[in-house]
Design an enzyme around this catalytic site. Structure first.
Site, mmCIF file in Angstrom:
data_model
loop_
_atom_site.group_PDB
_atom_site.id
_atom_site.type_symbol
_atom_site.label_atom_id
_atom_site.label_comp_id
_atom_site.label_asym_id
_atom_site.label_seq_id
_atom_site.Cartn_x
_atom_site.Cartn_y
_atom_site.Cartn_z
ATOM 1 N N HIS A 131 0.877 -0.654 -0.034
ATOM 2 C CA HIS A 131 0.396 -0.218 -0.178
ATOM 3 C C HIS A 131 0.986 0.758 -0.213
ATOM 4 C CE1 HIS A 131 -4.173 1.336 1.188
ATOM 5 N NE2 HIS A 131 -3.649 1.953 1.053
ATOM 6 N N GLU A 176 -4.415 -0.128 -5.232
ATOM 7 C CA GLU A 176 -4.731 0.982 -6.277
ATOM 8 C C GLU A 176 -3.890 1.758 -6.886
ATOM 9 O OE1 GLU A 176 -6.874 4.275 -4.650
ATOM 10 O OE2 GLU A 176 -7.944 3.231 -3.394
ATOM 11 N N TYR A 305 -15.349 4.901 -4.519
ATOM 12 C CA TYR A 305 -15.173 7.006 -3.694
ATOM 13 C C TYR A 305 -15.833 7.775 -3.951
ATOM 14 C CZ TYR A 305 -11.754 5.382 -0.010
ATOM 15 O OH TYR A 305 -11.074 4.859 0.494
HETATM 16 C C1 GCO Z 1 -6.735 4.882 -1.337
HETATM 17 C C2 GCO Z 1 -5.873 4.791 0.015
HETATM 18 C C3 GCO Z 1 -6.398 4.985 0.827
HETATM 19 C C4 GCO Z 1 -7.030 6.959 1.009
HETATM 20 C C5 GCO Z 1 -8.542 6.254 0.512
HETATM 21 C C6 GCO Z 1 -9.482 8.004 1.294
HETATM 22 O O1 GCO Z 1 -6.390 3.152 -1.627
HETATM 23 O O2 GCO Z 1 -6.869 5.811 -2.039
HETATM 24 O O3 GCO Z 1 -6.414 4.031 -0.136
HETATM 25 O O4 GCO Z 1 -5.201 5.211 1.976
HETATM 26 O O5 GCO Z 1 -6.868 7.064 1.971
HETATM 27 O O6 GCO Z 1 -8.845 6.410 -0.501
HETATM 28 O O7 GCO Z 1 -8.436 9.597 -0.033
#
Ligand code: GCO
Length: 457
Positions: A131, A176, A305
């Site tokens: 991550h 991601e 999101y």
């Molecule tokens: C992401 C991230 C998170 C963020 C979240 C909010 O994977 O984008 O995993 O670490 O904190 O998306 O922005």
């Protein structure tokens, strides 16, 4: 819990089978702190956060939620909420401080204890291998723009899977790759802070190859493991019916989503985006066919999101793909993202229709809001509670439409280090007072706990 909340929680719960995998997600650099403890090496996020002007208020992840030291009490908190699954990430620089070679025993021991602690509390561990906290030593050798990273991730994966593979059933290789490559190697708003669309495309290319290598490495050590990769997929729509906006939305979705999903499912890169990139010189030196022999995944992890309403925009200095996202109008959360609950259903249905993964999980979904401070042992975060309620209904709608989505993880368990935004953006269902490390369950967390109670297996 008010009577109204109780009814709302029951209405959500009755749409899910008993024992449905409801969990919460976090990431190592965002919560652990303890950046020099027990032989941990430096990551690109340590370097980036300590570079002046990069992070809001000069915040760093040096302490964060101090979870590295408080993990046991934090597991008790998770158990009290009733979580059935927990998605965490492993900090590569704790395992291989310089990104290669024999592992640091203390680092492995930490995650070993964490996994045992989860299992002892009846919480299923879902481990994300990577991550975004790349060992700085690897970045010094080119980071993700170098093919070396591909080999290194596979070596790291095999070290970790050998140790935890007997107990961790679900593995996510990368979190991601789109955000990490574009933000970290393209616009420079995330670590390592490099810029240029070509460098982002190159980084993403190596992430595709690294995912395949890591998947093989995990399976070699843990044959029963279920392995997936995590892509963030927004709902992309043209902001108008103008042909230019429609075309821009297609390019936008292509660069942000299909460029990542297509290779994951063995299709290689999408032709339309490849043609655009080629014309701009972004593919120079990249063997595009190398991503074709994909490694099959057991499940696709999706982070959802927001909705993005896209307009046509000029390309400047060869940068970008000629699209822009509208930043106003509609309902917005605390960082300006458009709140669009039905997009969760639409995205899941779209991915199912286009790629037919055998199984999916929502591995992140949540929102930041300017929460009021804790009063009398709680935080009244009604906007987040409502966000959660509406997105869970959309998840149920997707399941009703036959989408095989087997788990849901709220982002995030804790308020934490929100990357470039530092501690100014709180995403947790648990409030963290960063001065005292006091944890306080928010109203959204109580609501979630109530849903979990009503879906007990
Ligand atoms: C992401 C991230 C998170 C963020 C979240 C909010 O994977 O984008 O995993 O670490 O904190 O998306 O922005």
């Amino acid at each position: 819990m008010t009577v109204v909340d109780e009814a709302a929680a029951t209405a959500v719960a009755m749409r899910f089978p008993a024992g449905y995998r409801f969990g919460a997600a976090t990431a190592s650099y965002q919560i652990e702190g303890a950046v020099t403890a027990d032989g941990r090496g430096q990551s690109i996020w340590d370097t980036y956060a300590h570079t002046s002007g990069r992070i809001r208020n000069g915040d760093t992840g040096d302490v964060a939620c101090d979870h590295y030291h408080r993990w046991e009490a934090d597991l008790d908190l998770m158990a009290s909420v009733g979580l059935r699954a927990y998605r965490f990430s492993i900090a590569w620089p704790r395992i291989q401080p310089a990104g290669r070679g024999s592992p640091n025993a203390a680092g492995l021991d930490h995650y070993d204890r964490l996994v045992d602690g989860l299992l002892a509390r009846g919480i299923e561990p879902w481990a994300t291998l990577y991550h975004w906290d790349l060992p700085q030593a690897l970045e010094d050798g080119g980071g993700w723009t170098s093919p070396e990273a591909v080999e290194r991730l596979a070596e790291y994966a095999s070290v970790v899977a050998r140790r935890l593979g007997d107990r961790v059933g679900h593995w996510i290789t990368l979190n991601e790759p789109r955000t990490h490559s574009l933000m970290g190697y393209g616009v420079g708003r995330h670590a390592p802070g490099r810029t240029g669309w070509a460098s982002a495309v190159r980084a993403a290319h190596h992430m595709h190859l690294a995912h395949a290598g890591a998947t093989r490495a995990i399976r070699a050590s843990a044959p029963a493991a279920r392995v997936g990769v995590c892509h963030d997929v927004n709902l992309v729509v043209p902001a108008s019916e103008r042909a230019e906006d429609v075309a821009a939305a297609l390019r936008h979705d292509g660069a942000l989503h299909r460029w990542f999903l297509d290779p994951t499912f063995g299709r290689g890169y999408p032709d339309d985006v490849a043609a655009w990139y080629d014309a701009h010189g972004f593919l120079d030196g990249i063997d595009v066919d190398a991503v074709r022999p994909a490694e099959p995944i057991d499940f696709l992890a999706v982070n959802y999101y927001r909705r993005e309403r896209v307009v046509d925009a000029p390309v400047r200095d060869g940068w970008g793909i000629g699209s822009a996202v509208l930043e106003d109008g509609g309902e917005r959360s605390g960082n300006g993202w458009e709140v669009w609950p039905d997009g969760l259903r639409e995205v899941l249905v779209r991915v199912r229709d286009d790629y037919a993964p055998a199984e999916m999980a929502i591995t992140e979904n949540g929102a930041t809001y300017d929460d009021p401070p804790p009063v009398d042992g709680t935080v009244e975060d009604e906007p987040r509670r409502s966000y959660l309620e509406r997105h869970l209904h959309a998840l149920a709608d997707a399941r009703d439409a036959g989408v095989p989505v087997e788990a849901y993880f709220v982002w995030s368990l804790f308020d934490n280090f929100e990357w470039a935004e530092g501690y100014t953006k709180r995403f947790g269902v648990v409030h963290v007072d960063f001065a005292t490390q006091q944890r306080t369950l928010k109203a959204s967390g109580r609501f979630y706990a109530n849903i979990l109670r009503h879906t007990r297996g």
